[in-house]
Scaffold this active site. Structure first.
Site, short mmCIF file in Angstrom:
data_model
loop_
_atom_site.label_atom_id
_atom_site.label_comp_id
_atom_site.label_asym_id
_atom_site.label_seq_id
_atom_site.Cartn_x
_atom_site.Cartn_y
_atom_site.Cartn_z
N LYS A 65 84.14 30.02 111.70
CA LYS A 65 84.47 31.03 110.69
C LYS A 65 83.56 32.26 110.75
O LYS A 65 84.00 33.36 110.47
CB LYS A 65 84.42 30.40 109.29
CG LYS A 65 85.59 29.43 109.10
CD LYS A 65 85.59 28.75 107.77
CE LYS A 65 86.73 27.73 107.77
NZ LYS A 65 86.79 26.96 106.54
N ASP A 101 89.36 30.34 101.42
CA ASP A 101 88.80 29.01 101.10
C ASP A 101 88.39 28.91 99.63
O ASP A 101 88.73 27.94 98.94
CB ASP A 101 87.56 28.71 101.95
CG ASP A 101 87.92 28.17 103.32
OD1 ASP A 101 89.05 27.67 103.49
OD2 ASP A 101 87.06 28.24 104.21
N ALA A 127 75.69 24.49 103.81
CA ALA A 127 75.66 25.95 103.70
C ALA A 127 76.31 26.56 104.93
O ALA A 127 75.86 27.57 105.47
CB ALA A 127 74.22 26.45 103.54
N GLY A 128 77.39 25.94 105.39
CA GLY A 128 78.13 26.45 106.55
C GLY A 128 79.24 27.39 106.12
O GLY A 128 79.22 27.96 105.02
N ALA A 130 82.27 26.99 105.08
CA ALA A 130 83.01 26.70 103.85
C ALA A 130 82.22 27.14 102.63
O ALA A 130 82.78 27.76 101.70
CB ALA A 130 83.34 25.20 103.77
N ARG A 151 70.58 21.12 105.40
CA ARG A 151 69.66 20.60 106.42
C ARG A 151 68.77 21.75 106.93
O ARG A 151 67.56 21.65 106.94
CB ARG A 151 70.51 20.00 107.55
CG ARG A 151 69.80 19.23 108.57
CD ARG A 151 70.78 18.54 109.48
NE ARG A 151 71.77 19.43 110.08
CZ ARG A 151 72.68 19.04 110.95
NH1 ARG A 151 72.75 17.78 111.33
NH2 ARG A 151 73.55 19.89 111.45
P1 NDP Z 1 80.31 24.32 109.42
O1 NDP Z 1 80.25 23.72 110.77
O2 NDP Z 1 80.30 25.79 109.26
O3 NDP Z 1 79.06 23.77 108.53
C1 NDP Z 1 78.74 22.40 108.56
C2 NDP Z 1 77.76 22.08 107.44
O4 NDP Z 1 77.50 20.67 107.47
C3 NDP Z 1 76.41 22.77 107.58
O5 NDP Z 1 75.87 23.04 106.31
C4 NDP Z 1 75.58 21.69 108.31
O6 NDP Z 1 74.20 21.81 108.09
C5 NDP Z 1 76.09 20.46 107.62
N1 NDP Z 1 75.87 19.25 108.41
C6 NDP Z 1 76.46 18.90 109.58
N2 NDP Z 1 76.01 17.71 110.01
C7 NDP Z 1 75.10 17.29 109.08
C8 NDP Z 1 74.27 16.11 108.96
N3 NDP Z 1 74.29 15.15 109.88
N4 NDP Z 1 73.47 16.01 107.86
C9 NDP Z 1 73.46 17.00 106.92
N5 NDP Z 1 74.20 18.13 106.99
C10 NDP Z 1 75.01 18.27 108.06
O7 NDP Z 1 81.59 23.67 108.71
P2 NDP Z 1 82.44 24.24 107.48
O8 NDP Z 1 81.48 24.79 106.49
O9 NDP Z 1 83.51 25.11 107.96
O10 NDP Z 1 83.13 22.91 106.93
C11 NDP Z 1 82.39 21.98 106.16
C12 NDP Z 1 83.30 20.90 105.61
O11 NDP Z 1 84.26 21.44 104.72
C13 NDP Z 1 84.12 20.14 106.68
O12 NDP Z 1 84.22 18.79 106.27
C14 NDP Z 1 85.47 20.80 106.61
O13 NDP Z 1 86.50 19.94 107.04
C15 NDP Z 1 85.57 21.07 105.11
N6 NDP Z 1 86.47 22.17 104.78
C16 NDP Z 1 87.62 21.89 104.07
C17 NDP Z 1 88.46 22.88 103.72
C18 NDP Z 1 89.68 22.56 102.93
O14 NDP Z 1 90.56 23.42 102.82
N7 NDP Z 1 89.77 21.38 102.36
C19 NDP Z 1 88.22 24.28 104.10
C20 NDP Z 1 86.98 24.47 104.79
C21 NDP Z 1 86.17 23.44 105.15
P3 NDP Z 1 73.30 22.81 109.01
O15 NDP Z 1 73.67 24.20 108.56
O16 NDP Z 1 71.92 22.44 108.66
O17 NDP Z 1 73.68 22.53 110.44
#
Ligand code: NDP
Length: 272
Positions: A65, A101, A127-128, A130, A151
């Site tokens: 994104k 979103d 904090a990704g 979404a 994280r």
């Molecule tokens: P991103 O890849 O942008 O961000 C992933 C996030 O998860 C980051 O904050 C990352 O932390 C964290 N993370 C990943 N692995 C771990 C771990 N092992 N322990 C702790 N934190 C972890 O993904 P999105 O933000 O785009 O998506 C996040 C979730 O939201 C997904 O499950 C996605 O399917 C869902 N989603 C659902 C939507 C819907 O319409 N229902 C729309 C958008 C998203 P770090 O930054 O530290 O790496």
């Protein structure tokens, strides 16, 4: 027939094609909607190929994104605020980016579930991409406070500039904080997609409403299960948000707002 696609990795589980095709059928519009597996760093190339194949609009899912945001010629106000993009379309050869979103989540929680953010203490895990999209619409609902735990804490800290109501922690820092309890905990990490749990403490969830942005077919996500096992009053998955954000994107592309309830019901019943 107009061509659309969703880009991301992983992508096999995506329900976006079924949702958009069901909306299109409701509105008597003929579309083709593909899933295109795209790794980080490949989006520019993949989008150029898609456009050359007459693609007119696209959805972007994790982890692309922010990459999509950087590729856009023009951005909506929502996308500028989020600095992340989940919906793309070309207009007069310029690539437009929007972020539906946050509005999708807000519509699902308020309209479908009858919840309110007013004066609520909200914890967001992750904090990704979404989270970037949902913070604005959550703030618009006048919560008491929003705590973001991530994280990589610097990504959560970067969001504090959006409002004095936001504070940020790493999981380790948050273990000893006194911010608990919360009214609502939103899991916006990608942990459920990986079938794992972030390092969570039961006292964070006691008597709270748990919302996972992820969803799993016919079962609770690991986060929902953990929440219900540890004192949450209710738990919801991200399927309603997915349908609502898709509907807002569909209206941008086709200028018609579809009926989300019908599609959500069919998805829950396994009829789509
Ligand atoms: P991103 O890849 O942008 O961000 C992933 C996030 O998860 C980051 O904050 C990352 O932390 C964290 N993370 C990943 N692995 C771990 C771990 N092992 N322990 C702790 N934190 C972890 O993904 P999105 O933000 O785009 O998506 C996040 C979730 O939201 C997904 O499950 C996605 O399917 C869902 N989603 C659902 C939507 C819907 O319409 N229902 C729309 C958008 C998203 P770090 O930054 O530290 O790496």
């Amino acid at each position: 027939m107009k061509l659309f696609a969703v880009f991301g990795s992983p992508i096999a589980h995506s329900l976006s094609p079924q949702i958009h095709e069901a909306f299109a059928a409701q509105c008597n519009i003929r579309i083709c909607y593909e899933k295109i597996l795209t790794q980080k760093g490949q989006l520019k190339e993949q989008l150029a190929q898609f456009k050359a194949n007459q693609g007119v609009g696209a959805n972007i899912t994790l982890p692309l994104k922010q990459e999509a945001f950087a590729l856009c010629d023009k951005l909506t106000i929502r996308a500028k605020e989020a600095q992340a993009v989940n919906t793309l379309y070309w207009q007069e050869n310029e690539l437009w980016g929007d972020n539906t979103d946050g509005e999708g989540l807000a519509r699902d929680l308020t309209k479908n579930m009858g919840l309110s953010f007013q004066d609520k203490r909200i914890l967001i895990l992750g904090a990704g991409g979404a989270t970037l999209g949902i913070v604005g619409p959550l703030l618009a609902g006048n919560p008491q406070s929003i705590v973001i735990v991530n994280r990589h804490v610097e990504k959560a800290q970067a969001l504090c500039v959006r409002s004095p109501l936001i504070s940020a922690y790493s999981f380790e820092q948050f273990e000893s904080s006194h911010e608990t309890p919360f009214d609502m905990i939103i899991n916006a990490t990608s942990c459920s997609v990986q079938n794992i749990l972030a390092p969570l403490l039961p006292r964070w969830i006691n008597n709270s409403i748990a919302i996972d942005l992820a969803y799993m077919k016919n079962q609770k996500t690991p986060f929902q299960q953990w929440a219900m096992d540890n004192g949450a009053t209710q738990s919801h998955d991200g399927l309603g948000m997915l349908v609502e954000q898709a509907a807002i994107g569909f209206a941008l592309w086709h200028h018609k707002m579809p009926d989300t309830q019908d599609v959500l019901r069919k998805l829950r019943q396994g009829r789509l």
